[in-house]
Design an enzyme around this catalytic site. Structure first.
Site, PDB file in Angstrom:
ATOM      1  N   GLU A   1       0.827  -1.214   0.000  1.00 32.95           N
ATOM      2  CA  GLU A   1       0.000   0.000   0.000  1.00 32.95           C
ATOM      3  C   GLU A   1       0.858   1.260   0.000  1.00 32.95           C
ATOM      4  OE1 GLU A   1      -0.726  -2.559   2.068  1.00 32.95           O
ATOM      5  OE2 GLU A   1      -2.634  -3.255   1.234  1.00 32.95           O
TER       6      GLU A   1
ATOM      7  N   HIS B   1     -12.061  -4.143   8.205  1.00 35.05           N
ATOM      8  CA  HIS B   1     -12.662  -4.037   6.872  1.00 35.05           C
ATOM      9  C   HIS B   1     -13.899  -3.144   6.899  1.00 35.05           C
ATOM     10  CE1 HIS B   1     -10.251  -7.711   6.410  1.00 35.05           C
ATOM     11  NE2 HIS B   1     -10.258  -7.458   5.118  1.00 35.05           N
TER      12      HIS B   1
END
Lengths: 330, 404
Positions: A66, A133
């Site tokens: 990321e 999430h």
């Protein structure tokens, strides 16, 4: 099949696909980068079919990096490209924090270099995704000068804001609420359009109270507003759409009309965007207020996994309705 | 203002004299050491392909490499002087490590639409070598407003010269430069992205992520690991167990090692890496071993002396990148005058003995470098009098396009 061939009605997810597809067709500098976005088509299938159309040089499948991809987007942007990075889940953006807040956000201020990049990804709770999430990361980044943050609540805005974000010379965090992906639909114009960054929208007019909100909470707020209307309370609902920079004008105009404000967000309460909005209203709208500025937000803990816990964690329609009712009676 | 370290042609020992006030003690009475010079030649001969690259250097290119080392060294000396005078509070220097920066930069294609580099602050010599006027570096230290960064940051950059500014989170530029390289690859441009990291920053996540990404996408990226054997105040053997010259294996990319005090070796290794990248065989890790002859910055030189073994300073002190190259050039049978331009013509009357002539040529290079540094510093000082930012626009330019 190109995602814009249809009857004009599209889901929120489809609207995102269309924006990406059309921008890639329009501008060869635009490219996508992310984990599993090529052959696999992305975890939510946002980029399904893109690899076949645009090729591996523009649909860049990355390792699990990321920070690497946001850094690489920054480097490519400096060279004149227009990268769009997908965070598989927006929670993972935490791994790219340094690149975003230190290199990307400071660029234009520090040495005059625009940083035209977009980081987009699914945010938000309500789908039993658990602590990693489901997060709403806007509060982490709202304090960072140089970033722009948008969060669409409708299919129309999803497309128009993403196009605006890709065309913008500044780094834009584009937060797409995963609850809305397939639940929200809307008519999309056939012609090209943008939804301007920095402009809120009044979604429901009312004279008794203002609800300032965005994202999935817009829908809960509208639902609460309908219930309040049954009791004779007319709530005005402002959809921020852009979280940074805030559209003070639209918020303040509504406050002047109603004199009472409830701010609703899914992000946790403390240090959330609501605090900033409340402070601004106190600062420049104090004389228009007929009651305290109230906030309805998620509880100050992580997003829980189990259904009853998650429901207790985040604002429900009744919470919004109750807060508004109390404030109206104040 | 003139440097104490001056040029004395009458001195038969050295072209570039040293100063007790500003040079590391090991450099003050520096003499070319025969065994070190033998080592220098052995390094050159160790690789046939690198030898070929070095043999292709023209006399002018040799003199410019030498000039680059001197510009960097003299710039640092000037900054140290400013610290001592209280003009600035501290400075981050490349003393002893100049060859890593200068050798790498000179191996690249410089100029508009050329290669792009991202220095660490310890590679500040890269600015001038990429073509940016040296006054910009001095201005950045003074925080004047008449430059691209407007005094907002000490780290400067300008894409006009292929320069991305450093960021204090060293190795954060590895992913950024993977992206620079990605843009080149997407547009089918034969350009190379190069950035430096220290031994310490090879431990960061960004180094790993950037290398992994660049390797996965086969990007034209050169990462030079400038192993100066210390991360601020922690010795390399304390912070890293892995051999730094083998890191490339973990990424499945090419790796080169070079002597970071040997400007021709760093030049040749970078040239090899850049060629690999242009041929689509990137990315490449180049590990240059060198040594920091001072502190992390000017404020902690004493701590560095306490912490690092004296033998290291002695060993690397004998390998001063400026002195060794000077000695090598002086003794070389290169026709240096061919690279010297017109100014040598009028001095044909000088003794014909080559070494003496070389010394003269090198001294002229040193003089020009010193003059350039002094001019740049005084230009910057002038800016301090006339162009300090006033604070009225400090929060302007946060966005390229404001939302109104």
């Amino acid at each position: 099949m190109a995602p814009n061939e249809g009857d004009g009605v599209a889901t929120y997810l489809e609207a995102i696909r269309q924006a990406l597809w059309e921008e890639m067709e329009r501008d060869p500098r635009v490219f996508l980068m992310g984990e599993d976005i090529g052959e696999y088509g992305g975890a939510f299938k946002v980029t399904e079919g893109f690899l076949e159309r645009f090729g591996a040089e523009r649909i860049v499948d990355t390792p699990i990096v990321e920070s690497g991809m946001v850094g690489a987007a920054a480097g490519a942007a400096l060279m004149g490209q227009r990268p769009v990075v997908e965070m598989q889940f927006i929670d993972f953006i935490a791994n790219a924090f340094d690149q975003l807040v230190n290199f990307v956000a400071k660029s234009h201020w520090r040495w005059g270099q625009p940083m035209p990049l977009v980081v987009r990804g699914p945010c938000g709770a309500g789908v039993r995704g658990g602590p990693f999430h489901s997060q709403s990361p806007e509060g982490w980044f709202h304090h960072v000068p140089g970033l722009k943050i948008v969060q669409p609540a409708t299919a129309y805005d999803a497309k128009g804001l993403l196009k605006a974000a890709i065309r913008d010379p500044d780094p834009v965090l584009y937060l797409e609420h995963k609850m809305l992906y397939r639940r929200t639909k809307g008519e999309l114009p056939a012609e090209d359009y943008e939804v301007p960054i920095g402009k809120a929208e009044v979604r429901r007019q009312g004279s008794d109270i203002t609800i300032v909100t965005y994202g999935a909470m817009l829908h809960r707020s509208l639902e609460a507003a309908e219930k309040l209307a049954a009791d004779g309370v007319e709530a005005e609902v402002v959809d921020l759409r852009t979280l940074l920079p805030l559209d003070d004008t639209t918020v303040m105009e509504s406050v002047r009309r109603t004199s009472k404000v409830v701010i609703v967000h899914e992000d946790t309460l403390t240090g959330g965007i609501g605090a900033e909005i409340a402070a601004r209203i106190a600062d420049s709208g104090f004389e228009h207020l007929d009651g305290p500025v109230r906030r309805v937000a998620s509880r100050d803990c992580a997003v829980p996994f189990s259904a009853p816990l998650e429901d207790a964690f985040m604002p429900q329609v009744e919470d919004i309705q109750r807060a508004c009712g109390e404030l109206v009676a104040y | 203002m003139r440097l104490t370290a001056g040029i004395h042609i009458a001195d038969t020992a050295r072209v570039v004299t040293r100063s007790e006030a500003y040079d590391p003690p090991e450099y003050v009475s520096w003499q070319a050491d025969a065994s070190v010079l033998r080592e220098w030649d052995q390094t050159l001969d160790a690789s046939r392909s690198r030898r070929r690259i070095v043999d292709c250097l023209t006399p002018r290119e040799h003199l410019d490499l030498f000039a680059g080392l001197l510009r960097f060294r003299f710039m640092d000396t000037f900054l140290k002087r400013w610290v001592k005078q209280g003009v600035i509070s501290k400075a981050w220097l490349g003393t002893g490590e100049e060859a890593v920066t200068v050798g790498s930069v000179h191996a690249l294609r410089r100029g508009r639409s050329g290669d792009v580099v991202g220095p660490m602050i310890r590679n500040a010599g890269a600015y001038r070598e990429m073509g940016m006027p040296m006054a910009a570096v001095f201005r950045s230290y003074l925080g004047t407003g008449d430059q691209l960064c407007k005094g907002r940051d000490l780290h400067i950059g300008d894409l006009e010269y292929g320069l991305v500014p450093p960021i204090s989170m060293v190795a954060a530029l590895v992913p950024v430069f993977a992206g620079v390289a990605l843009a080149f690859k997407q547009r089918h441009e034969e350009r190379v992205a190069l950035t430096w990291v220290g031994d310490g920053s090879t431990r960061t996540g960004d180094f790993h992520e950037g290398m992994s990404l660049a390797a996965s996408l086969a990007l034209p990226l050169v990462v030079v690991v400038q192993n100066n054997q210390v991360a601020l105040g922690t010795r390399v053997e304390v912070h890293t167990r892995a051999p730094l010259d083998k890191l490339h294996v973990a990424y499945g990319v090419k790796g080169y090692t070079c002597d970071g005090n040997h400007v021709l070796d760093t030049y040749a290794a970078t040239a090899q890496a850049a060629t690999d990248c242009r041929k689509g065989r990137g990315p490449v890790l180049v590990t240059a071993t060198t040594f920091r002859m001072g502190g992390h910055a000017t404020h902690d030189e004493a701590e560095a002396r306490d912490m690092l073994p004296a033998a290291l300073f002695q060993y690397w002190g004998r390998r001063d990148p400026v002195g060794t190259y000077e000695a090598w050039l002086e003794r070389s049978d290169l026709r240096l005058e061919e690279g010297a331009g017109a100014w040598v013509q009028e001095r044909d009357a000088l003794p014909q003995e080559r070494r003496e002539r070389n010394r003269f040529l090198l001294a002229e290079v040193a003089r020009a470098a010193q003059e350039e540094v002094e001019r740049a510093a005084s230009e910057a000082l002038e800016s301090r009098g006339t162009a300090m930012p006033d604070g009225s626009d400090v929060d302007q330019g946060v966005y390229a396009r404001a939302c109104d």
